[in-house]
Design a protein around this motif. Sequence first.
Motif, mmCIF file in Angstrom:
data_model
loop_
_atom_site.group_PDB
_atom_site.id
_atom_site.type_symbol
_atom_site.label_atom_id
_atom_site.label_comp_id
_atom_site.label_asym_id
_atom_site.label_seq_id
_atom_site.Cartn_x
_atom_site.Cartn_y
_atom_site.Cartn_z
ATOM 1 N N SER A 178 52.900 47.339 35.661
ATOM 2 C CA SER A 178 51.633 46.845 35.146
ATOM 3 C C SER A 178 50.523 47.298 36.099
ATOM 4 N N HIS A 180 46.238 48.363 36.803
ATOM 5 C CA HIS A 180 44.840 48.220 36.391
ATOM 6 C C HIS A 180 44.295 49.602 36.029
ATOM 7 N N LYS A 182 41.259 50.657 35.499
ATOM 8 C CA LYS A 182 40.078 51.101 36.227
ATOM 9 C C LYS A 182 40.455 51.660 37.596
ATOM 10 N N THR A 183 41.441 51.069 38.243
ATOM 11 C CA THR A 183 41.873 51.549 39.562
ATOM 12 C C THR A 183 42.383 52.985 39.470
ATOM 13 N N ASP A 208 36.625 48.152 32.003
ATOM 14 C CA ASP A 208 36.791 46.730 32.295
ATOM 15 C C ASP A 208 37.851 46.539 33.375
ATOM 16 N N GLU A 209 37.496 45.791 34.420
ATOM 17 C CA GLU A 209 38.418 45.572 35.537
ATOM 18 C C GLU A 209 39.632 44.751 35.141
ATOM 19 N N ASP A 210 39.531 43.985 34.086
ATOM 20 C CA ASP A 210 40.632 43.100 33.696
ATOM 21 C C ASP A 210 41.672 43.793 32.823
ATOM 22 N N ILE A 211 41.409 45.019 32.415
ATOM 23 C CA ILE A 211 42.362 45.702 31.533
ATOM 24 C C ILE A 211 43.546 46.213 32.344
ATOM 25 N N THR A 212 44.723 45.761 31.976
ATOM 26 C CA THR A 212 45.959 46.257 32.589
ATOM 27 C C THR A 212 46.838 46.865 31.499
ATOM 28 N N GLN A 251 43.300 43.093 21.665
ATOM 29 C CA GLN A 251 44.169 43.204 22.848
ATOM 30 C C GLN A 251 44.811 44.578 23.003
ATOM 31 N N SER A 326 49.786 45.122 25.995
ATOM 32 C CA SER A 326 50.627 44.601 27.091
ATOM 33 C C SER A 326 51.269 43.289 26.678
#
Length: 326
Positions: A178, A180, A182-183, A208-212, A251, A326
């Motif tokens: 899993s 991120h 954005k990373t 979006d930083e929260d998207i994994t 999602q 996810s």
Amino acid sequence: MRLFWRDHRLLLMIQVIQALIIGSILYLDPGAQGSSLLYAMFLSLLLMAVYLAYRYIVLAPYYKKLTNETAGHHDFMIEGNHPLIRAHNQLLARYYNQHQAEQHQLEIRKNQQVQFMTQWVHQMKTPVSVMNLITQNEEDYHEYPALRTELKRLEKGLDLALHTARFEQFEQDFRVKSVHLKTLVQQVVQENKRLFILKEMYPKIDVDEDITVSSDPKWLVFMLDQLVVNAIKYTKDSGKQLLITSQLDQQVPTLLIQDQGVGIQASDLPMISRPFYTGENGRKYGESTGMGLHLVYELCEKLNIQIKVESKVGVGTNVYLTFASS
């Protein structure tokens, strides 16, 4: 059944002709009786019917196998003790064993080539890394910035060769985590910082930083790197922007890589996933191997990512990567 009758069609014709000849001879004989003629023809047809029935019974598996289009690739053996069936099985067994031996040799050669390519790439990376260190320590020499750029391009080429060689063994080098999104995007943009500076392009990340997503980070980084490098490579004017954004629909995350490059010809779009296909841009600019996008498409299939490419000549290209939820 049809194949059986087609196979015995000539025999039936000969039998009919033979019966007509014998019947004609008996008919022309003044001492012959009509009952004898009918009896002789009946016995001839009866013997032929018994022979055909016996032959169909013992060879039914053979004819069924020959006409069975749904049989498996390795399901070629036929049950039965008829000499024809045994000869068929022996012949195909020899061909199959020969094919297996040749395939085994090809696998050995392919593995040797992959091993050689992997070792060669690693050997080439060592002097490239040394040259990078030398150029970093000698900032005063005016040629070194251009040299570092060319070294970066060389590193990209070596990585492409290495990943192409390893792709056949993808399942052995596949680890789902899993991550991120954005990373990973920031990592790819940072690695290509010198290329952005050279082309005077401005990357803009709006993810979006929260998207994994659940994926293999190493292969996903390689795939994103190919798309970003392509966007840089085919942006010829300075001052252009590379926009990387995210969307979330029920999602399901989608990553959009949008450039302002030369674009792709409409006639080339359906074929950009083919290996070694360079298209009009490859012939015009001479910088394409035709393997980058091919590997991207192959990786999308392996990683369960839907890819969509839209492009307009002179405007730019949009690449949509839709990940599994996810």
